[in-house]
Design a protein around this motif. Structure first.
Motif, mmCIF file in Angstrom:
data_model
loop_
_atom_site.group_PDB
_atom_site.id
_atom_site.type_symbol
_atom_site.label_atom_id
_atom_site.label_comp_id
_atom_site.label_asym_id
_atom_site.label_seq_id
_atom_site.Cartn_x
_atom_site.Cartn_y
_atom_site.Cartn_z
ATOM 1 N N PHE A 162 0.863 -1.190 0.000
ATOM 2 C CA PHE A 162 0.000 0.000 0.000
ATOM 3 C C PHE A 162 0.894 1.231 0.000
ATOM 4 O O PHE A 162 1.563 1.518 0.979
ATOM 5 C CB PHE A 162 -0.953 -0.002 1.207
ATOM 6 C CG PHE A 162 -2.003 1.079 1.108
ATOM 7 C CD1 PHE A 162 -2.961 1.044 0.096
ATOM 8 C CD2 PHE A 162 -2.027 2.143 2.000
ATOM 9 C CE1 PHE A 162 -3.922 2.049 -0.016
ATOM 10 C CE2 PHE A 162 -2.981 3.148 1.898
ATOM 11 C CZ PHE A 162 -3.934 3.089 0.897
ATOM 12 N N LEU A 173 0.667 7.648 7.849
ATOM 13 C CA LEU A 173 0.831 6.230 7.493
ATOM 14 C C LEU A 173 2.069 6.026 6.624
ATOM 15 O O LEU A 173 2.195 6.642 5.572
ATOM 16 C CB LEU A 173 -0.411 5.753 6.713
ATOM 17 C CG LEU A 173 -0.432 4.264 6.356
ATOM 18 C CD1 LEU A 173 -0.751 3.428 7.582
ATOM 19 C CD2 LEU A 173 -1.447 3.986 5.243
ATOM 20 N N ARG A 179 2.990 -6.092 3.425
ATOM 21 C CA ARG A 179 2.189 -6.028 4.650
ATOM 22 C C ARG A 179 1.298 -7.256 4.735
ATOM 23 O O ARG A 179 1.141 -7.992 3.766
ATOM 24 C CB ARG A 179 1.346 -4.745 4.684
ATOM 25 C CG ARG A 179 0.249 -4.712 3.635
ATOM 26 C CD ARG A 179 -0.680 -3.501 3.785
ATOM 27 N NE ARG A 179 -1.710 -3.539 2.754
ATOM 28 C CZ ARG A 179 -2.736 -2.703 2.672
ATOM 29 N NH1 ARG A 179 -2.879 -1.729 3.553
ATOM 30 N NH2 ARG A 179 -3.629 -2.827 1.710
ATOM 31 N N SER A 225 -3.996 -2.701 -3.072
ATOM 32 C CA SER A 225 -4.941 -2.109 -2.112
ATOM 33 C C SER A 225 -6.051 -3.126 -1.886
ATOM 34 O O SER A 225 -6.295 -3.992 -2.735
ATOM 35 C CB SER A 225 -5.553 -0.806 -2.644
ATOM 36 O OG SER A 225 -6.364 -1.079 -3.769
ATOM 37 N N LEU A 226 -6.734 -2.988 -0.747
ATOM 38 C CA LEU A 226 -7.866 -3.878 -0.495
ATOM 39 C C LEU A 226 -8.977 -3.611 -1.520
ATOM 40 O O LEU A 226 -9.727 -4.516 -1.887
ATOM 41 C CB LEU A 226 -8.358 -3.685 0.947
ATOM 42 C CG LEU A 226 -9.433 -4.638 1.463
ATOM 43 C CD1 LEU A 226 -9.090 -6.104 1.231
ATOM 44 C CD2 LEU A 226 -9.694 -4.385 2.945
ATOM 45 N N GLN A 227 -9.055 -2.345 -2.002
ATOM 46 C CA GLN A 227 -10.041 -2.027 -3.034
ATOM 47 C C GLN A 227 -9.807 -2.893 -4.274
ATOM 48 O O GLN A 227 -10.745 -3.405 -4.891
ATOM 49 C CB GLN A 227 -9.934 -0.535 -3.422
ATOM 50 C CG GLN A 227 -10.468 0.444 -2.379
ATOM 51 C CD GLN A 227 -9.445 0.889 -1.343
ATOM 52 O OE1 GLN A 227 -8.499 0.153 -1.005
ATOM 53 N NE2 GLN A 227 -9.627 2.078 -0.801
ATOM 54 N N ASN A 253 -10.682 -3.751 6.744
ATOM 55 C CA ASN A 253 -9.231 -3.958 6.675
ATOM 56 C C ASN A 253 -8.760 -4.230 8.101
ATOM 57 O O ASN A 253 -8.652 -3.316 8.911
ATOM 58 C CB ASN A 253 -8.574 -2.705 6.088
ATOM 59 C CG ASN A 253 -7.124 -2.934 5.716
ATOM 60 O OD1 ASN A 253 -6.561 -3.972 6.034
ATOM 61 N ND2 ASN A 253 -6.513 -1.957 5.073
HETATM 62 O O1 LIG Z 1 -5.862 -1.278 1.125
HETATM 63 C C1 LIG Z 1 -5.979 -0.182 1.689
HETATM 64 N N1 LIG Z 1 -6.825 0.748 1.187
HETATM 65 C C2 LIG Z 1 -6.991 1.971 1.770
HETATM 66 O O2 LIG Z 1 -7.795 2.840 1.271
HETATM 67 C C3 LIG Z 1 -6.239 2.249 2.927
HETATM 68 N N2 LIG Z 1 -6.156 3.335 3.747
HETATM 69 C C4 LIG Z 1 -5.267 3.022 4.723
HETATM 70 O O3 LIG Z 1 -4.965 3.802 5.666
HETATM 71 N N3 LIG Z 1 -4.768 1.770 4.541
HETATM 72 C C5 LIG Z 1 -5.368 1.266 3.435
HETATM 73 N N4 LIG Z 1 -5.247 0.066 2.794
#
Ligand SMILES: O=c1[nH]c(=O)c2[nH]c(=O)[nH]c2[nH]1
Length: 299
Positions: A162, A173, A179, A225-227, A253
């Motif tokens: 990420f 962050l 991760r 990303s999780l998206q 998450n």
């Molecule tokens: O996969 C993620 N998407 C996010 O939009 C996000 N925002 C965040 O703080 N960590 C993550 N991780």
């Protein structure tokens, strides 16, 4: 005469420690919830407030993380024995240490049941069944069937990054290129079947296969990303299950933060994590078959 102090104990409750052991591409996971209760010569802190005999609860938490690194977690019992012995033998005022541990079991995705033959070495599903959901609606003419599941807990111990996100003055962050990615999958999917004249899908087979595709897409996606992972999971179901027109996924998450072990002279090489339960990111989206309408309500 002041009231007399009876039995007393103290310590950090519910330290959520996750230990990953990397054996090449094959990872092993131990996931514990550790509660420490210490007792001994603790009259003074209760009567006068003197902390001279008090090892901070914060220290007991740090010890759990440091021991996870130094000794590994072979079994919950062995880990508990190590910790209890440490507190009693290293601090004179501490006479008794009780370590309670809950262990959450994980299975490899790809080695059992409905996911046979799809292993990555670093993808896990929490043992224990998810809850299956079904909603059927009929207005005398048309049917709407929505199936789904919740509480299907999965984790990838690598292949997740990420970075490259927006940064403003409140952003702290750190970017990461490796991760832990974990979530409790909640999904609802709507069938194209609306009409008694049409043949009904095989609901059981459809459920098993949809669940399998969700797990496989989670395991096999190299995630930025999780998206992105969410979209791959939904798209895989739409691509492989012709009876399903729409799927809506809600993915918390479940953050796993690397514990800073530097203060104890230890290096944390992506091995020891603090599994936070809240707050959590919540990523939600609908994935649709091209040309179909989105009808699963957002809530
Ligand atoms: O996969 C993620 N998407 C996010 O939009 C996000 N925002 C965040 O703080 N960590 C993550 N991780």
């Amino acid at each position: 005469m002041p009231a007399i102090l009876g039995q007393n104990q103290y310590g950090k409750a519910e330290t959520r420690v996750v230990r990953i052991t990397r054996d090449g591409a094959v990872h092993h996971i131990k996931d514990l919830n550790v509660s420490v209760a210490l007792s001994g010569d603790m009259e003074e802190v209760h009567y006068s407030g003197s902390n001279a005999n008090v090892l901070p609860t914060d220290t007991t938490k740090n010890t759990v993380f440091a021991f996870a690194k130094e000794h590994g977690i072979e079994s919950a019992e062995r880990f508990g024995i190590h910790l209890a012995r440490h507190f009693v033998t290293s601090q004179e005022p501490i006479r008794r240490a009780r370590i309670r541990i809950e262990e959450y079991a994980w299975e490899r995705i790809g080695t059992s049941g409905a996911t046979e033959g799809t292993g990555t070495g670093h993808s896990f599903v929490r043992r224990g069944q998810e809850t299956r959901l079904a909603q059927t609606t009929y207005d005398g003419e048309r049917w709407e069937v929505i199936s789904g599941l919740k509480d299907l807990t999965v984790l990838n111990s690598t292949d997740s990054e990420f970075w490259g996100y927006v940064k403003d003055k409140y952003t702290t962050l750190p970017e990461t290129h490796d991760r832990v990615l974990a979530t409790d999958v909640a999904a609802r999917w709507r069938f194209g079947w609306t009409d008694d004249e049409q043949e009904t899908p095989d609901w059981e087979e459809s459920y098993e296969q949809t669940r399998r595709h969700l797990l496989q897409a989670f395991a096999e996606t190299y995630s930025l990303s999780l998206q992105q992972t969410l979209h791959r999971m939904g798209a895989r179901v739409i691509d492989h299950r012709g009876e399903i027109d729409e799927i809506r996924l809600s993915l918390p998450n479940k953050h796993h933060f690397l514990v800073d072990l530097e203060p104890f002279g230890l290096k944390n090489d992506n091995e020891v994590y603090f599994a936070a339960d809240r707050p959590y990111g919540l990523i939600e989206a609908t994935v649709l078959r091209d040309g179909c309408e989105a009808r699963i309500p957002v809530h």
